[in-house]
Write a protein that holds these residues in place. Structure first.
Motif, PDB file in Angstrom:
ATOM      1  N   GLU A   8       1.119  -1.453   0.060  1.00 27.92           N
ATOM      2  CA  GLU A   8       0.287   0.110  -0.158  1.00 27.92           C
ATOM      3  C   GLU A   8       1.179   1.597   0.080  1.00 27.92           C
ATOM      4  O   GLU A   8       2.207   1.541   0.767  1.00 27.92           O
ATOM      5  CB  GLU A   8      -1.306   0.212   1.386  1.00 27.92           C
ATOM      6  N   LEU A   9       0.440   2.469  -0.402  1.00 28.05           N
ATOM      7  CA  LEU A   9       1.331   3.748  -0.493  1.00 28.05           C
ATOM      8  C   LEU A   9       0.263   4.452  -0.786  1.00 28.05           C
ATOM      9  O   LEU A   9      -0.589   4.776  -1.023  1.00 28.05           O
ATOM     10  CB  LEU A   9       1.240   3.418  -2.409  1.00 28.05           C
ATOM     11  N   TYR A  10       0.286   5.488   0.451  1.00 29.48           N
ATOM     12  CA  TYR A  10       0.097   6.572   0.974  1.00 29.48           C
ATOM     13  C   TYR A  10       0.540   7.847   0.429  1.00 29.48           C
ATOM     14  O   TYR A  10       1.563   7.993   0.276  1.00 29.48           O
ATOM     15  CB  TYR A  10      -0.509   6.856   1.782  1.00 29.48           C
ATOM     16  N   VAL A  11      -0.132   9.003  -0.189  1.00 31.18           N
ATOM     17  CA  VAL A  11       0.283  10.343  -0.274  1.00 31.18           C
ATOM     18  C   VAL A  11       0.030  11.256   0.696  1.00 31.18           C
ATOM     19  O   VAL A  11      -1.961  11.204   1.144  1.00 31.18           O
ATOM     20  CB  VAL A  11       0.170  10.896  -1.872  1.00 31.18           C
ATOM     21  N   GLU A  12       0.924  12.471   1.049  1.00 29.82           N
ATOM     22  CA  GLU A  12       0.040  13.339   1.957  1.00 29.82           C
ATOM     23  C   GLU A  12       0.735  14.846   1.506  1.00 29.82           C
ATOM     24  O   GLU A  12       2.352  14.977   1.232  1.00 29.82           O
ATOM     25  CB  GLU A  12       1.153  13.253   3.719  1.00 29.82           C
ATOM     26  N   PHE A  13      -0.898  16.042   1.279  1.00 30.85           N
ATOM     27  CA  PHE A  13      -0.055  16.734   0.472  1.00 30.85           C
ATOM     28  C   PHE A  13      -0.768  17.260   1.535  1.00 30.85           C
ATOM     29  O   PHE A  13      -1.948  17.489   1.677  1.00 30.85           O
ATOM     30  CB  PHE A  13      -0.525  16.743  -0.202  1.00 30.85           C
ATOM     31  N   GLN A  18      -3.737  10.488   1.504  1.00 33.67           N
ATOM     32  CA  GLN A  18      -4.696  10.376   0.317  1.00 33.67           C
ATOM     33  C   GLN A  18      -4.490   8.729   0.060  1.00 33.67           C
ATOM     34  O   GLN A  18      -3.478   8.717   0.335  1.00 33.67           O
ATOM     35  CB  GLN A  18      -5.081  10.686  -0.615  1.00 33.67           C
ATOM     36  N   GLY A  19      -5.002   7.787  -0.478  1.00 34.59           N
ATOM     37  CA  GLY A  19      -4.078   5.834  -0.334  1.00 34.59           C
ATOM     38  C   GLY A  19      -5.523   4.727   0.119  1.00 34.59           C
ATOM     39  O   GLY A  19      -6.682   5.802   0.647  1.00 34.59           O
ATOM     40  N   PRO A  20      -4.889   4.014  -0.181  1.00 33.77           N
ATOM     41  CA  PRO A  20      -4.127   3.517  -0.018  1.00 33.77           C
ATOM     42  C   PRO A  20      -4.130   3.616  -1.901  1.00 33.77           C
ATOM     43  O   PRO A  20      -5.262   2.886  -2.466  1.00 33.77           O
ATOM     44  CB  PRO A  20      -4.105   2.034   0.568  1.00 33.77           C
ATOM     45  N   PHE A  21      -3.048   3.037  -1.876  1.00 35.03           N
ATOM     46  CA  PHE A  21      -3.050   2.576  -3.418  1.00 35.03           C
ATOM     47  C   PHE A  21      -1.706   1.630  -3.789  1.00 35.03           C
ATOM     48  O   PHE A  21      -1.226   1.439  -3.015  1.00 35.03           O
ATOM     49  CB  PHE A  21      -1.769   4.165  -3.853  1.00 35.03           C
ATOM     50  N   TYR A  22      -2.095   0.795  -4.820  1.00 33.95           N
ATOM     51  CA  TYR A  22      -1.781  -0.297  -4.833  1.00 33.95           C
ATOM     52  C   TYR A  22      -1.097  -0.724  -6.426  1.00 33.95           C
ATOM     53  O   TYR A  22      -1.332  -0.294  -7.274  1.00 33.95           O
ATOM     54  CB  TYR A  22      -2.908  -1.187  -4.837  1.00 33.95           C
ATOM     55  N   PRO A  23      -0.277  -1.941  -6.051  1.00 32.20           N
ATOM     56  CA  PRO A  23       0.487  -1.913  -7.619  1.00 32.20           C
ATOM     57  C   PRO A  23      -0.134  -2.252  -8.807  1.00 32.20           C
ATOM     58  O   PRO A  23      -0.948  -2.961  -8.476  1.00 32.20           O
ATOM     59  CB  PRO A  23       2.095  -2.683  -7.140  1.00 32.20           C
ATOM     60  N   ALA A  24       0.148  -1.846  -9.783  1.00 33.32           N
ATOM     61  CA  ALA A  24      -0.584  -2.409 -10.911  1.00 33.32           C
ATOM     62  C   ALA A  24      -0.370  -3.111 -11.313  1.00 33.32           C
ATOM     63  O   ALA A  24      -1.308  -4.030 -11.857  1.00 33.32           O
ATOM     64  CB  ALA A  24      -0.569  -1.431 -11.951  1.00 33.32           C
ATOM     65  N   GLU A  25       0.356  -4.051 -11.464  1.00 34.02           N
ATOM     66  CA  GLU A  25       1.084  -5.133 -11.350  1.00 34.02           C
ATOM     67  C   GLU A  25       2.073  -6.110 -10.637  1.00 34.02           C
ATOM     68  O   GLU A  25       2.216  -5.335  -9.708  1.00 34.02           O
ATOM     69  CB  GLU A  25       2.371  -5.278 -12.618  1.00 34.02           C
ATOM     70  N   GLY A  26       2.294  -7.627 -10.254  1.00 34.75           N
ATOM     71  CA  GLY A  26       2.690  -7.701  -8.875  1.00 34.75           C
ATOM     72  C   GLY A  26       4.178  -7.345  -9.232  1.00 34.75           C
ATOM     73  O   GLY A  26       5.279  -6.789 -10.202  1.00 34.75           O
TER      74      GLY A  26
END
Length: 161
Positions: A8-13, A18-26
């Motif tokens: 999971e990837l979170y973005v703070e601004f 905002q997030g979580p963002f997951y990878p498009a591929e493995g």
């Protein structure tokens, strides 16, 4: 305890998370590489390359005369005229200006003639150059006076620079 791999990837601004963002591929296994995805420009270049390989031109298109054209000319007793020899027009001696555009151009030419920047000259030499350029910007006159001044000053100068 934190997991070893985070997916999971979170973005703070501006204090907004905002997030979580997951990878498009493995994940890519070690030792395996993904093929570079070509851009649209690269794809177009490839298509043009393939087209160029399939297109063929007859030798007559490159030489300018078709074999059947030569046969018709021979049948009509018409001699093929050779193209006249040409030489490109060199206009530089005719259009060269006889005067410098301004003092800066003149000083640049003087520095080129002397082979060193004018900042390395003495104050007396700079004053002499400025006096010559105040009189005229005619190329021949300026360079003759510069040559005369620096040959006289170097002949009278016994020490090193």
């Amino acid at each position: 305890m934190l997991p070893l791999v985070h997916n999971e990837l979170y973005v703070e601004f501006n204090d907004e998370k905002q997030g979580p963002f997951y990878p498009a591929e493995g994940p890519i296994p070690f030792g395996k590489f993904r093929k570079h995805k070509k851009s649209s420009v690269e794809l177009k270049a490839d298509r043009i390359g393939e087209l160029a390989k399939t297109i063929s031109l007859p030798r007559s298109a490159l030489s300018g005369i078709n074999g059947s054209d030569q046969a018709l000319l021979a049948q009509a007793n018409i001699v093929q005229m050779e193209k006249p020899k040409s030489m490109p027009f060199d206009d530089s001696p005719f259009l060269q200006s006889t005067t410098f555009k301004n003092k800066l151009d003149a000083k640049t030419a003087i520095a080129d003639y002397l082979g060193k920047p004018l900042s390395r000259l003495t104050d007396l030499q700079i004053v002499a150059i400025n006096m010559i350029l105040d009189e005229t910007l005619d190329k021949k006159t300026v360079m003759d006076k510069i040559r005369a001044y620096f040959t006289l000053s170097s002949a009278g100068h016994s020490g090193g620079d």
